[in-house]
Structure formats: structure tokens, C-alpha cells
Design a protein around this motif. Sequence first.
Motif, PDB file in Angstrom:
ATOM      1  N   LYS A 161      -3.191   4.054  -8.228  1.00 35.31           N
ATOM      2  CA  LYS A 161      -3.288   4.912  -8.174  1.00 35.31           C
ATOM      3  C   LYS A 161      -4.434   3.861  -6.813  1.00 35.31           C
ATOM      4  O   LYS A 161      -4.391   4.465  -5.127  1.00 35.31           O
ATOM      5  N   ALA A 162      -5.032   3.454  -7.438  1.00 37.42           N
ATOM      6  CA  ALA A 162      -6.398   3.396  -6.633  1.00 37.42           C
ATOM      7  C   ALA A 162      -5.612   2.099  -5.978  1.00 37.42           C
ATOM      8  O   ALA A 162      -6.005   1.585  -4.292  1.00 37.42           O
ATOM      9  N   ALA A 163      -4.615   1.137  -6.106  1.00 37.73           N
ATOM     10  CA  ALA A 163      -4.128  -0.078  -5.545  1.00 37.73           C
ATOM     11  C   ALA A 163      -3.282   0.430  -4.660  1.00 37.73           C
ATOM     12  O   ALA A 163      -3.140  -0.142  -3.113  1.00 37.73           O
ATOM     13  N   LEU A 164      -3.090   1.977  -4.713  1.00 38.10           N
ATOM     14  CA  LEU A 164      -1.348   2.387  -2.877  1.00 38.10           C
ATOM     15  C   LEU A 164      -3.046   2.810  -2.115  1.00 38.10           C
ATOM     16  O   LEU A 164      -3.044   3.192  -0.892  1.00 38.10           O
ATOM     17  N   ARG A 165      -3.828   3.529  -2.703  1.00 36.51           N
ATOM     18  CA  ARG A 165      -4.989   3.784  -1.923  1.00 36.51           C
ATOM     19  C   ARG A 165      -5.566   2.818  -0.984  1.00 36.51           C
ATOM     20  O   ARG A 165      -6.014   3.127   0.042  1.00 36.51           O
ATOM     21  N   ALA A 166      -5.833   1.745  -1.344  1.00 36.64           N
ATOM     22  CA  ALA A 166      -5.838   0.015  -0.832  1.00 36.64           C
ATOM     23  C   ALA A 166      -5.440   0.314   0.338  1.00 36.64           C
ATOM     24  O   ALA A 166      -5.824  -1.039   1.321  1.00 36.64           O
ATOM     25  N   HIS A 167      -3.605   0.670   0.242  1.00 34.06           N
ATOM     26  CA  HIS A 167      -2.907  -0.227   1.546  1.00 34.06           C
ATOM     27  C   HIS A 167      -3.039   1.079   2.621  1.00 34.06           C
ATOM     28  O   HIS A 167      -2.624   2.021   2.007  1.00 34.06           O
ATOM     29  N   HIS A 168      -1.770   0.296   3.819  1.00 34.92           N
ATOM     30  CA  HIS A 168      -1.205   1.408   4.777  1.00 34.92           C
ATOM     31  C   HIS A 168      -0.491   0.610   4.926  1.00 34.92           C
ATOM     32  O   HIS A 168       0.329  -0.733   5.178  1.00 34.92           O
ATOM     33  N   ASP A 196       4.329   9.428  -6.388  1.00 35.37           N
ATOM     34  CA  ASP A 196       5.084   9.072  -4.882  1.00 35.37           C
ATOM     35  C   ASP A 196       3.795  10.443  -3.997  1.00 35.37           C
ATOM     36  O   ASP A 196       4.373   9.537  -2.586  1.00 35.37           O
ATOM     37  N   ARG A 197       3.430  10.776  -4.446  1.00 38.35           N
ATOM     38  CA  ARG A 197       2.636  11.527  -3.774  1.00 38.35           C
ATOM     39  C   ARG A 197       1.380  10.436  -2.348  1.00 38.35           C
ATOM     40  O   ARG A 197       1.335  11.040  -1.306  1.00 38.35           O
ATOM     41  N   ILE A 198       1.220   9.618  -3.477  1.00 36.53           N
ATOM     42  CA  ILE A 198       0.109   9.128  -2.526  1.00 36.53           C
ATOM     43  C   ILE A 198       0.910   7.900  -1.702  1.00 36.53           C
ATOM     44  O   ILE A 198       0.632   7.861  -0.946  1.00 36.53           O
ATOM     45  N   MET A 199       1.598   6.920  -2.445  1.00 37.72           N
ATOM     46  CA  MET A 199       2.699   6.628  -1.673  1.00 37.72           C
ATOM     47  C   MET A 199       3.000   7.289  -0.007  1.00 37.72           C
ATOM     48  O   MET A 199       2.973   6.290   0.921  1.00 37.72           O
ATOM     49  N   LEU A 200       3.555   8.457   0.041  1.00 42.02           N
ATOM     50  CA  LEU A 200       3.970   9.109   1.244  1.00 42.02           C
ATOM     51  C   LEU A 200       2.718   9.363   1.747  1.00 42.02           C
ATOM     52  O   LEU A 200       2.883   9.263   3.290  1.00 42.02           O
ATOM     53  N   GLU A 201       1.390   9.374   1.528  1.00 40.51           N
ATOM     54  CA  GLU A 201       0.560  10.155   2.339  1.00 40.51           C
ATOM     55  C   GLU A 201      -0.299   8.737   3.090  1.00 40.51           C
ATOM     56  O   GLU A 201      -0.993   8.824   4.365  1.00 40.51           O
ATOM     57  N   GLN A 202       0.162   7.535   2.376  1.00 38.90           N
ATOM     58  CA  GLN A 202      -0.502   6.247   3.070  1.00 38.90           C
ATOM     59  C   GLN A 202       0.730   5.240   4.348  1.00 38.90           C
ATOM     60  O   GLN A 202       0.122   4.455   4.288  1.00 38.90           O
ATOM     61  N   ALA A 203       2.233   6.574   4.881  1.00 39.33           N
ATOM     62  CA  ALA A 203       2.836   6.001   4.876  1.00 39.33           C
ATOM     63  C   ALA A 203       2.700   6.600   6.165  1.00 39.33           C
ATOM     64  O   ALA A 203       2.423   7.398   6.466  1.00 39.33           O
TER      65      ALA A 203
END
Length: 259
Positions: A161-168, A196-203
Motif C-alpha cells: 500500500k505504501a509503495a502505491l501511495r508514493a506514485h501518481h 485495488d482501491r489504492i491503485m484507483l485512487e492514485q490514477a
Amino acid sequence: MTDKTRGARISTILNVLARDGELQVRVLPALLGVSGATVRRDLATLEKNGLIRRSYGKIAAVRRGAELPLSVRQSQNAEAKRRIGTLLSSLLPNHPLTLALSAGSTVGYVAQSLACRAGLTVVTNGLDTAAALAAQHTVKVEVTGGIARPLTHDLVGKRAKAALRAHHFDFAIVGADGICPRAGFTQHSSSGAEIDRIMLEQARHTIVVADSSKLGRVRQAKFADTGAVNTVITDSYANVDMIASLRNARVRTVLAFLP
């Protein structure tokens, strides 16, 4: 036998159990075209994953709708998934992009279609997704880290989760175990749904890929409301009422043609 062949056999067994409820073990060698020893290994795999129970020469399904091993899911509706992957690749803009890709069998076919594209940076929690992308040495691939789930070959937990939140991301592309206009987009696993929720939020743009068998199904963990997803890519066998409902909810819904 290859993993894909084993997956196809296991898929056949589970489909028959879903239809008939139980099955005589003695009919399986002829049904599958393999030896008794091979059947015993396949049944051991199913039993280890909690998908069947055995008694007195019979097998029965333990749970309908249970999450299946990725190796099994890769062989189910494979042509639909391949065409979905090809269609998605053709829809992405032809310039450098940063993508988030989830784990899953349909996303695996997406990864195969994207593997030769130049200018892509992909962040994924899917071990098989990463392997498919890295095979051609063209796409820059970053794997999230986290806790590996052996059934689904994905990484979950705090590090993921942390790795995904570090990206846009320009696009997030995720699979779904269930799509229902009223219930939204769902997965079997709550830990997988969180990713999956975090991926969508960061895109900036969000895409869900799923073959038509997933439409109308609802699984235990929701990762997005219907209106939170920009685009759904499925196949032309999809239920027309479901497609109409998604489009009425302002979800762009694109169909990969199946003959």
C-alpha cells in the motif's frame, strides 16, 4: 504436463462439480484424457486449496464461488481474456505512460499485450504480471513489495500500500471477481481489494478488465463503487442489461468481440 494443461483439467473438474454437485473419481481419467496418477495429483491440488472434499470414490465441491488458484483462472475464458488484453493495449495513448496494474488472470493477458510497448513504466503488486512485463525487456517494471499470497501470486499489506501511495498514475488497470451496477466492483479478498482501491485512487483514469462471466456477480470485498470507475473492458458475450446499466451509470463500457 504444463501448468496451463493442469489448470485446464482442474477447471474442467470444477465446472462439472458446479453443474452436477459431485463426481465419481473413476470417470476422471477418461473425462480428462490422462492417467489415474495424474488425476490423483490434480485432486490433491484441489483438496490442498480447500476446493473439494473426497469420500468413498467421489468428490464434491466444498464451496461454490470460492477463489480459485491463479493457475486455474488463467485457463478459464482464456480467449476472452486475451482479446480484452489486446483491445486495452490498443486504447492506451501512444506516448510515455505510468501505469498501475493489479494481479489477476485477465490483467496477466493485459500485461502480455503491453510487454512490447516502449515508454511504459508499470507499478504492480502481481508477481505473474511483473514477470509477463519483464519478459521482453521493454517496459520499466516496479514491484511493490509486501506479503505474497500463494493462491493468487500477488503482494498485499502495508509495504504494498505504501509503495502505491508514493506514485501518481496515468492509468490504473485492475481486474474484478464481480461487477454489479448496484453493488459495484468486488473481489474475493479484502486485502486484495484494498490494493485495488489504492491503485484507483492514485490514477487519473481508471479501468477495470473482466471477462463477461464476472458481470452480475458480487464477491465479499468491494474496492470501488460503480461511478468511481471510468472504463470497463469486457467481452461481447456480456449480458446486454448489465452493459446498459453500466453505461447508464456513466461508465464507458467497451466490448472485445468474441465469435
